[in-house]
Write a protein that holds these residues in place. Structure first.
Motif, PDB file in Angstrom:
ATOM      1  N   LYS A 122       1.027  -1.085  -0.048  1.00  0.00           N
ATOM      2  CA  LYS A 122       0.042  -0.143  -0.037  1.00  0.00           C
ATOM      3  C   LYS A 122       0.757   1.275   0.126  1.00  0.00           C
ATOM      4  O   LYS A 122       0.659   2.100  -0.665  1.00  0.00           O
ATOM      5  N   VAL A 123       1.788   1.229   0.868  1.00  0.00           N
ATOM      6  CA  VAL A 123       2.829   2.424   1.013  1.00  0.00           C
ATOM      7  C   VAL A 123       3.400   2.646  -0.423  1.00  0.00           C
ATOM      8  O   VAL A 123       3.824   3.829  -1.027  1.00  0.00           O
ATOM      9  N   MET A 124       4.036   1.510  -0.901  1.00  0.00           N
ATOM     10  CA  MET A 124       4.798   1.663  -2.458  1.00  0.00           C
ATOM     11  C   MET A 124       3.597   2.043  -3.541  1.00  0.00           C
ATOM     12  O   MET A 124       4.172   3.071  -4.319  1.00  0.00           O
ATOM     13  N   GLU A 125       2.438   1.580  -3.281  1.00  0.00           N
ATOM     14  CA  GLU A 125       1.651   2.303  -4.456  1.00  0.00           C
ATOM     15  C   GLU A 125       1.361   3.677  -4.417  1.00  0.00           C
ATOM     16  O   GLU A 125       1.128   4.399  -5.357  1.00  0.00           O
ATOM     17  N   ALA A 126       1.273   4.096  -3.192  1.00  0.00           N
ATOM     18  CA  ALA A 126       0.938   5.437  -2.855  1.00  0.00           C
ATOM     19  C   ALA A 126       2.184   6.128  -3.394  1.00  0.00           C
ATOM     20  O   ALA A 126       2.068   7.202  -3.770  1.00  0.00           O
ATOM     21  N   LEU A 127       3.358   5.705  -2.797  1.00  0.00           N
ATOM     22  CA  LEU A 127       4.760   6.324  -3.422  1.00  0.00           C
ATOM     23  C   LEU A 127       4.653   6.763  -5.019  1.00  0.00           C
ATOM     24  O   LEU A 127       5.094   7.772  -5.251  1.00  0.00           O
TER      25      LEU A 127
END
Length: 255
Positions: free
Chosen positions: A152-157
């Motif tokens: 989730k953090v990677m996709e938001a980044l």
């Protein structure tokens, strides 16, 4: 592909990474990315060290502000911080233009490819994104992130950095045990483990811990296929075999 070399990480004394980068290039021919911090040298020293690095064939530089000396606890040392990472990028861009940061003409110019660091492990990325915009304006052409443990953090980044149109290299630091996970989460600046990741590592150690940590790293790679600019692999505790395993997985064709 390149070997990425930190400079005195966590403000602890290590072998000089520019000399090590030169030795690696001489021995293997591999490209290197040298991290340069603003903590350890004043403005004069940064100019000289960077021009010397270029003379030695170093072309890729990751500009970082650096952890303050207090983090490492090296008694008697002091932090310099004449520049921060944005100022260091401006210095590198000036050298590429054949000038020093004060505008004086040099007898030649460098040809550095400039990189910037990014920490997505924050409740709100807005401040980091504003700084990244300034870093790109100062000359950054690639990004290396702190270790990420959440898809989730990677996709938001990736969604929020897409407009910058530069490669984002996602940091992968595989976990190997519950103790390792809790230390990184609680003691290392810039690293935050989501609750579900800490739960997955609970009670894990030895072979079981390595297996679970590597499974999470592979999940991130699988989710990032075709989306990320690359990966920045940090093998824990010198476990080079884990880096090699991840490299093999990354190079597998997507189905």
């Amino acid at each position: 592909d390149a070997i990425s070399l930190a400079e005195n990480p966590l403000a602890r004394i290590r072998l000089g990474n520019i000399a090590l980068a030169h030795a690696i290039r001489e021995a293997t021919g591999a490209e290197v990315i040298v991290h340069v911090t603003c903590r350890d040298r004043n403005l004069i020293g940064l100019h000289s060290e960077l021009m010397g690095a270029h003379l030695l064939g170093i072309r890729n530089v990751l500009a970082v502000t650096g952890d303050p000396v207090a983090v490492g606890g090296e008694s008697g040392a002091t932090s310099v911080f004449d520049l921060n990472s944005i100022g260091l990028l401006e210095l590198l861009s000036s050298l590429n233009a054949g000038k020093n940061l004060l505008g004086a003409e040099l007898e030649g110019r460098t040809a550095f490819l400039l990189g910037a660091a990014f920490n997505p492990n924050l409740p709100n990325m807005d401040t980091q994104l504003r700084r990244l915009g300034k870093k790109v304006a100062a000359g950054a052409r690639f990004v290396q992130t702190q270790p990420i443990y959440s898809v989730k953090v990677m996709e938001a980044l990736l969604a929020r950095t897409a407009d910058f149109d530069i490669p984002v290299l996602v940091g992968l630091l595989p976990l190997v045990s519950e103790r390792n996970a809790e230390f990184l989460h609680n003691e290392v600046p810039g690293i935050v483990l989501p609750d579900d990741v800490r739960l997955r590592m609970r009670g894990k150690h030895g072979t079981e811990g390595v297996r679970e940590g590597m499974a999470m790293a592979r999940e991130l790679v699988a989710a990032g296929r075709g989306k990320v600019g690359g990966y920045y692999i940090m093998p824990p505790f010198g476990k080079v075999e884990l880096a090699l395993e991840l490299m093999e997985f990354i190079r597998q064709p997507a189905f």
